[in-house]
Write a protein that holds these residues in place. Structure first.
Motif, PDB file in Angstrom:
ATOM      1  N   GLU A  25      -6.154   2.702  -1.755  1.00 14.96           N
ATOM      2  CA  GLU A  25      -4.716   2.996  -1.789  1.00 14.96           C
ATOM      3  C   GLU A  25      -4.149   2.818  -3.198  1.00 14.96           C
ATOM      4  O   GLU A  25      -3.364   3.641  -3.676  1.00 14.96           O
ATOM      5  CB  GLU A  25      -3.967   2.119  -0.788  1.00 14.96           C
ATOM      6  CG  GLU A  25      -2.483   2.399  -0.725  1.00 14.96           C
ATOM      7  CD  GLU A  25      -2.160   3.851  -0.389  1.00 14.96           C
ATOM      8  OE1 GLU A  25      -1.174   4.383  -0.955  1.00 14.96           O
ATOM      9  OE2 GLU A  25      -2.881   4.467   0.413  1.00 14.96           O
ATOM     10  N   ARG A  28      -5.293   5.768  -5.285  1.00 15.75           N
ATOM     11  CA  ARG A  28      -4.497   6.967  -4.977  1.00 15.75           C
ATOM     12  C   ARG A  28      -3.112   6.886  -5.616  1.00 15.75           C
ATOM     13  O   ARG A  28      -2.622   7.861  -6.181  1.00 15.75           O
ATOM     14  CB  ARG A  28      -4.333   7.120  -3.463  1.00 15.75           C
ATOM     15  CG  ARG A  28      -5.456   7.793  -2.787  1.00 15.75           C
ATOM     16  CD  ARG A  28      -5.126   8.108  -1.320  1.00 15.75           C
ATOM     17  NE  ARG A  28      -6.364   8.160  -0.593  1.00 15.75           N
ATOM     18  CZ  ARG A  28      -6.879   7.154   0.108  1.00 15.75           C
ATOM     19  NH1 ARG A  28      -6.248   6.028   0.214  1.00 15.75           N
ATOM     20  NH2 ARG A  28      -8.036   7.289   0.713  1.00 15.75           N
ATOM     21  N   SER A  29      -2.503   5.731  -5.525  1.00 19.91           N
ATOM     22  CA  SER A  29      -1.175   5.544  -6.097  1.00 19.91           C
ATOM     23  C   SER A  29      -1.192   5.738  -7.612  1.00 19.91           C
ATOM     24  O   SER A  29      -0.327   6.420  -8.174  1.00 19.91           O
ATOM     25  CB  SER A  29      -0.654   4.147  -5.747  1.00 19.91           C
ATOM     26  OG  SER A  29       0.586   3.908  -6.355  1.00 19.91           O
ATOM     27  N   ASP A  32      -1.631   9.419  -8.392  1.00 20.52           N
ATOM     28  CA  ASP A  32      -0.396  10.165  -8.154  1.00 20.52           C
ATOM     29  C   ASP A  32       0.587   9.972  -9.301  1.00 20.52           C
ATOM     30  O   ASP A  32       1.222  10.934  -9.754  1.00 20.52           O
ATOM     31  CB  ASP A  32       0.248   9.737  -6.832  1.00 20.52           C
ATOM     32  CG  ASP A  32      -0.517  10.226  -5.610  1.00 20.52           C
ATOM     33  OD1 ASP A  32      -1.372  11.123  -5.760  1.00 20.52           O
ATOM     34  OD2 ASP A  32      -0.266   9.694  -4.510  1.00 20.52           O
TER      35      ASP A  32
END
Length: 74
Positions: A25, A28-29, A32
């Motif tokens: 997570e 991914r953050s 992004d």
């Protein structure tokens, strides 16, 4: 986790699974946020030098934040 190597198909303990999911997570953050910056640069170009903060100032600010988090030695 144990000291034994994990074989293909072997289940991980719940703590390891939670740690891997949390890491995924965060990755991914981070990706992004990086993509947003690249898209902004592609759309608007690079900012002018006058609008940028010199890296030395950023470094000093980060060092000050880290020093504030460190417990004082008596």
């Amino acid at each position: 986790m144990t000291d034994q190597p994990t074989r293909a198909g072997q289940q991980l303990d719940p703590t390891a699974v939670a740690g891997l999911q949390a890491r995924a997570e965060r990755t991914r953050s981070d990706a992004d946020r990086y993509a947003v910056v690249l898209e902004d640069i592609a759309t608007n170009g690079l900012p002018s030098v006058e609008d940028c903060t010199p890296w030395e100032e950023l470094r000093e600010a980060q060092l000050a934040r880290l020093a504030a988090q460190r417990p004082a030695v008596a």
